[in-house]
Design a protein around this motif. Structure first.
Motif, PDB file in Angstrom:
ATOM      1  N   SER A   1       0.857  -1.175   0.000  1.00  0.00           N
ATOM      2  CA  SER A   1       0.000   0.000   0.000  1.00  0.00           C
ATOM      3  C   SER A   1       0.893   1.225   0.000  1.00  0.00           C
ATOM      4  O   SER A   1       1.456   1.583   1.014  1.00  0.00           O
ATOM      5  CB  SER A   1      -0.909  -0.002   1.222  1.00  0.00           C
ATOM      6  N   VAL A   2       1.023   1.828  -1.170  1.00  0.00           N
ATOM      7  CA  VAL A   2       1.888   2.985  -1.338  1.00  0.00           C
ATOM      8  C   VAL A   2       1.019   4.124  -1.854  1.00  0.00           C
ATOM      9  O   VAL A   2       0.228   3.919  -2.770  1.00  0.00           O
ATOM     10  CB  VAL A   2       3.016   2.673  -2.344  1.00  0.00           C
ATOM     11  N   PRO A   3       1.129   5.325  -1.285  1.00  0.00           N
ATOM     12  CA  PRO A   3       0.322   6.443  -1.780  1.00  0.00           C
ATOM     13  C   PRO A   3       0.490   6.624  -3.286  1.00  0.00           C
ATOM     14  O   PRO A   3       1.598   6.581  -3.810  1.00  0.00           O
ATOM     15  CB  PRO A   3       0.869   7.650  -1.019  1.00  0.00           C
ATOM     16  N   GLY A   4      -0.629   6.802  -3.991  1.00  0.00           N
ATOM     17  CA  GLY A   4      -0.587   7.004  -5.431  1.00  0.00           C
ATOM     18  C   GLY A   4      -0.526   5.727  -6.237  1.00  0.00           C
ATOM     19  O   GLY A   4      -0.458   5.750  -7.445  1.00  0.00           O
ATOM     20  N   VAL A   5      -0.550   4.567  -5.569  1.00  0.00           N
ATOM     21  CA  VAL A   5      -0.497   3.274  -6.242  1.00  0.00           C
ATOM     22  C   VAL A   5      -1.668   2.440  -5.744  1.00  0.00           C
ATOM     23  O   VAL A   5      -2.087   2.572  -4.605  1.00  0.00           O
ATOM     24  CB  VAL A   5       0.840   2.552  -5.930  1.00  0.00           C
ATOM     25  N   LEU A   6      -2.206   1.566  -6.597  1.00  0.00           N
ATOM     26  CA  LEU A   6      -3.290   0.689  -6.161  1.00  0.00           C
ATOM     27  C   LEU A   6      -2.777  -0.293  -5.113  1.00  0.00           C
ATOM     28  O   LEU A   6      -1.850  -1.051  -5.389  1.00  0.00           O
ATOM     29  CB  LEU A   6      -3.836  -0.117  -7.343  1.00  0.00           C
ATOM     30  N   PRO A   7      -3.366  -0.313  -3.926  1.00  0.00           N
ATOM     31  CA  PRO A   7      -2.980  -1.337  -2.960  1.00  0.00           C
ATOM     32  C   PRO A   7      -3.422  -2.712  -3.464  1.00  0.00           C
ATOM     33  O   PRO A   7      -4.436  -2.826  -4.150  1.00  0.00           O
ATOM     34  CB  PRO A   7      -3.746  -0.967  -1.692  1.00  0.00           C
ATOM     35  N   ALA A   8      -2.661  -3.734  -3.136  1.00  0.00           N
ATOM     36  CA  ALA A   8      -2.988  -5.088  -3.584  1.00  0.00           C
ATOM     37  C   ALA A   8      -2.670  -6.094  -2.500  1.00  0.00           C
ATOM     38  O   ALA A   8      -1.822  -5.850  -1.649  1.00  0.00           O
ATOM     39  CB  ALA A   8      -2.206  -5.432  -4.842  1.00  0.00           C
ATOM     40  N   GLN A   9      -3.347  -7.230  -2.562  1.00  0.00           N
ATOM     41  CA  GLN A   9      -2.997  -8.373  -1.733  1.00  0.00           C
ATOM     42  C   GLN A   9      -2.471  -9.441  -2.673  1.00  0.00           C
ATOM     43  O   GLN A   9      -3.122  -9.778  -3.667  1.00  0.00           O
ATOM     44  CB  GLN A   9      -4.199  -8.896  -0.960  1.00  0.00           C
ATOM     45  N   SER A  10      -1.277  -9.949  -2.375  1.00  0.00           N
ATOM     46  CA  SER A  10      -0.623 -10.894  -3.266  1.00  0.00           C
ATOM     47  C   SER A  10      -0.019 -12.037  -2.477  1.00  0.00           C
ATOM     48  O   SER A  10       0.296 -11.893  -1.308  1.00  0.00           O
ATOM     49  CB  SER A  10       0.519 -10.206  -4.030  1.00  0.00           C
ATOM     50  N   ASP A  11       0.141 -13.149  -3.157  1.00  0.00           N
ATOM     51  CA  ASP A  11       0.896 -14.268  -2.608  1.00  0.00           C
ATOM     52  C   ASP A  11       2.271 -14.224  -3.263  1.00  0.00           C
ATOM     53  O   ASP A  11       2.381 -14.085  -4.482  1.00  0.00           O
ATOM     54  CB  ASP A  11       0.218 -15.602  -2.933  1.00  0.00           C
ATOM     55  N   ALA A  12       3.323 -14.306  -2.452  1.00  0.00           N
ATOM     56  CA  ALA A  12       4.691 -14.287  -2.957  1.00  0.00           C
ATOM     57  C   ALA A  12       5.230 -15.708  -2.999  1.00  0.00           C
ATOM     58  O   ALA A  12       4.950 -16.517  -2.124  1.00  0.00           O
ATOM     59  CB  ALA A  12       5.567 -13.416  -2.062  1.00  0.00           C
ATOM     60  N   GLU A  13       6.017 -15.992  -4.036  1.00  0.00           N
ATOM     61  CA  GLU A  13       6.592 -17.320  -4.199  1.00  0.00           C
ATOM     62  C   GLU A  13       8.038 -17.160  -4.653  1.00  0.00           C
ATOM     63  O   GLU A  13       8.289 -16.571  -5.703  1.00  0.00           O
ATOM     64  CB  GLU A  13       5.783 -18.085  -5.250  1.00  0.00           C
ATOM     65  N   VAL A  14       8.998 -17.648  -3.877  1.00  0.00           N
ATOM     66  CA  VAL A  14      10.405 -17.605  -4.284  1.00  0.00           C
ATOM     67  C   VAL A  14      10.622 -18.750  -5.265  1.00  0.00           C
ATOM     68  O   VAL A  14      10.284 -19.900  -4.979  1.00  0.00           O
ATOM     69  CB  VAL A  14      11.351 -17.750  -3.071  1.00  0.00           C
ATOM     70  N   VAL A  15      11.149 -18.431  -6.450  1.00  0.00           N
ATOM     71  CA  VAL A  15      11.414 -19.458  -7.454  1.00  0.00           C
ATOM     72  C   VAL A  15      12.900 -19.498  -7.763  1.00  0.00           C
ATOM     73  O   VAL A  15      13.612 -18.507  -7.599  1.00  0.00           O
ATOM     74  CB  VAL A  15      10.582 -19.221  -8.738  1.00  0.00           C
ATOM     75  N   THR A  16      13.368 -20.655  -8.223  1.00  0.00           N
ATOM     76  CA  THR A  16      14.789 -20.842  -8.515  1.00  0.00           C
ATOM     77  C   THR A  16      14.947 -21.563  -9.848  1.00  0.00           C
ATOM     78  O   THR A  16      13.961 -21.991 -10.454  1.00  0.00           O
ATOM     79  CB  THR A  16      15.476 -21.677  -7.412  1.00  0.00           C
ATOM     80  N   GLY A  17      16.175 -21.702 -10.284  1.00  0.00           N
ATOM     81  CA  GLY A  17      16.493 -22.488 -11.472  1.00  0.00           C
ATOM     82  C   GLY A  17      15.877 -21.951 -12.749  1.00  0.00           C
ATOM     83  O   GLY A  17      15.859 -20.745 -12.993  1.00  0.00           O
ATOM     84  N   GLU A  18      15.354 -22.872 -13.580  1.00  0.00           N
ATOM     85  CA  GLU A  18      14.796 -22.501 -14.876  1.00  0.00           C
ATOM     86  C   GLU A  18      13.584 -21.575 -14.743  1.00  0.00           C
ATOM     87  O   GLU A  18      13.386 -20.692 -15.574  1.00  0.00           O
ATOM     88  CB  GLU A  18      14.403 -23.753 -15.653  1.00  0.00           C
ATOM     89  N   VAL A  19      12.784 -21.779 -13.705  1.00  0.00           N
ATOM     90  CA  VAL A  19      11.605 -20.928 -13.505  1.00  0.00           C
ATOM     91  C   VAL A  19      12.050 -19.496 -13.224  1.00  0.00           C
ATOM     92  O   VAL A  19      11.500 -18.540 -13.778  1.00  0.00           O
ATOM     93  CB  VAL A  19      10.708 -21.462 -12.369  1.00  0.00           C
TER      94      VAL A  19
END
Length: 87
Positions: free
Chosen positions: A14-32
């Protein structure tokens, strides 16, 4: 605090001037991770120098946006679904 994982491992931004969002974060490695980086560089070539240093690749899967538009009378803001990628 904006930009840090919240309860349940979700990422809330949630940053002023930007659309707030709810997200799921996923750390990826290798080819992905390489595929994600190539996609980012294809969209924003200027980012290539920043990807030359060791960084983690963490795609965010947006579940929901909250949009506020005073002119349109969206007070309080409206909840909007995240993108439906691949459907």
């Amino acid at each position: 605090m904006p930009g840090f994982p919240g309860p349940g491992g979700c990422f809330t931004a949630s940053v002023p001037g930007v659309l707030p969002a709810q997200s799921d974060a996923e750390v990826v490695t290798g080819e992905v991770a390489e595929q994600v980086r190539e996609t980012v560089v294809a969209k924003v070539p200027e980012v290539r120098p920043f990807l030359a240093i060791p960084v983690e690749t963490v795609p965010l899967h947006v579940r929901q946006w909250r949009a506020t538009d005073v002119v349109s009378g969206w007070l309080p803001g409206r909840e909007l679904p995240g993108p439906r990628v691949g459907s």
